[in-house]
Design an enzyme around this catalytic site. Structure first.
Site, short mmCIF file in Angstrom:
data_model
loop_
_atom_site.label_atom_id
_atom_site.label_comp_id
_atom_site.label_asym_id
_atom_site.label_seq_id
_atom_site.Cartn_x
_atom_site.Cartn_y
_atom_site.Cartn_z
CG HIS A 1 -3.81 -1.12 -1.79
ND1 HIS A 1 -4.28 0.14 -1.72
CD2 HIS A 1 -3.55 -1.28 -0.52
CE1 HIS A 1 -4.14 0.65 -0.56
NE2 HIS A 1 -3.51 -0.21 0.35
CB SER B 1 -1.01 0.02 1.26
OG SER B 1 -0.31 -0.29 2.54
CE LYS C 1 -7.36 0.35 1.57
NZ LYS C 1 -6.63 -0.47 2.30
#
Ligand SMILES: *Cc1c(COP(=O)(O)O)cnc(C)c1O
Length: 358
Positions: free
Chosen positions: A183, A155, A211
């Site tokens: 991610h 990340s 996300k």
């Protein structure tokens, strides 16, 4: 403080700025279709489920979302969690106990670190993405049960592990593998499935809806047996109220978009924007297709001043200091969205270079 919706243009403390700070990589957090799915679910199911899913809080929206993830990733077992943090602590404490050994990449996310600590297993840290060091650690530590845990896309640096190689090393020593794809989900792989779904030797994949999927909540994708075990044992699931149906409905709508041709278009745009930036700023690290770049400043205090100067210029960029990153590697963490335009990348690089180097 943010007002209104997330997006490439966002209102911070009353002023509209261009954001390079969010993990909303596909621009879905402010999408009307997700909002409408949530509104519909609220009208139908209200705002809360009133209890843990194991008591009376197990809602149709949860079950449907788990089925949607199973279909998307091609796995037999999926368990929802209220956040990625809760997923990592829940999974690690369920699968590990005292006397076991967990092998953890030195740059793993805090939620992985906390899950390892809570489990009371012996923790063996190996050097970042260094498989030789992992093998060395595995030779050194026996243990009843051995688990390797790593992020796939890291990340803070935007680099990616070689999943096949990591899985091979893990399998050779008879250990299990847990990969956190926070991610990568929605961003990388066919239909945005991430980079681990294609590998058969991964035991648990962690994904978040908070996300690229623009919603909230998280999941563990695994076997039917482990999903069942998590249902009964994962304390962050058992002892916490289930997700609101509206949140689950928005996540399910996000998966539909991520899997569609529109998802492919958004990923292609995101990749082009990311490549443009890396071509302009070769020193900003990270892997070619990962929409995270880190511009290391080094000066752990100066980085905040740079962040404030950029904000005055209308650019929202995260300034990250230790302990989030190692001492001496304070940086601007720049993240991209499918909604960014090439001209905005031009402005970002010109202004940032001027602010840092004068
Ligand atoms: C953000 C993040 C999490 C936590 O996910 P949330 O859903 O925000 O709680 C877990 N692991 C990694 C690697 C992350 O980057």
């Amino acid at each position: 403080m943010v007002d209104g919706r997330q997006g490439v243009r966002v209102v911070v403390d009353g002023a509209e700025v261009t954001s390079f700070a969010s993990n909303d990589y596909l621009g879905l957090a402010g999408d009307d279709r997700l909002a409408h799915a949530a509104i519909e679910a609220i009208e139908h199911g209200g705002t809360g489920v009133g209890a843990s899913r194991l008591i009376v809080g197990n809602h149709r929206a949860h079950v449907e979302l788990e089925a949607a993830v199973m279909d998307w990733l091609g796995v037999d077992g999926v368990r929802l969690f209220n956040s990625g943090y809760a997923a990592n602590t829940g999974v690690l404490t369920t699968l590990l106990r005292e006397g076991d050994v967990v092998f953890s990449d030195e740059l793993n996310h805090a939620s992985i670190v906390d899950g390892c600590r809570l489990s009371r297993a012996t923790i063996a840290i190996y050097r970042h993405r260094d498989l030789a060091d992992l093998e060395r650690a595995m030779k050194q530590h026996g243990g009843r049960r051995r688990i390797v845990v790593s992020e796939t896309v890291f990340s803070m640096d935007g680099d990616v592990v070689d999943v096949e190689a990591l899985a091979a090393v893990t399998k050779r020593s008879g250990a299990s593998l847990i990969l956190d794809e926070a991610h990568a989900m929605g961003v990388l792989g066919i239909e945005g499935r991430g980079v681990a779904a294609a590998c058969r030797d991964v035991d648990v994949v962690i994904g978040t809806f908070g996300k690229a999927l623009g919603s909230f909540g998280a999941f563990a994708a695994t076997t039917k047996a482990i999903a069942e075990l998590l249902w009964n044992r994962a304390r962050s699931l058992v002892f916490s109220t289930g997700l609101p149906p509206s949140v689950a409905a928005a996540s399910k709508r996000a998966i539909e978009i991520v899997r569609s041709a529109e998802g492919d278009e958004r990923r292609a745009k995101l990749s082009a924007i990311t490549r443009q930036f890396r071509a302009q700023v070769p020193r900003a690290g990270g892997s070619a297709n990962v929409p995270i770049a880190s511009w290391v400043i080094g000066d752990d205090r100066g980085v905040e001043e740079i962040g404030r100067a950029l904000l005055r210029e209308g650019l929202l960029v995260a300034s990250v200091r230790p302990p989030t990153v190692p001492v001496g590697t304070a940086r601007l963490r720049i993240s991209f969205s499918a909604g960014h335009e090439p001209s905005e990348i031009e402005d970002l690089t010109t202004i940032t270079q001027r602010v840092i180097y004068g």
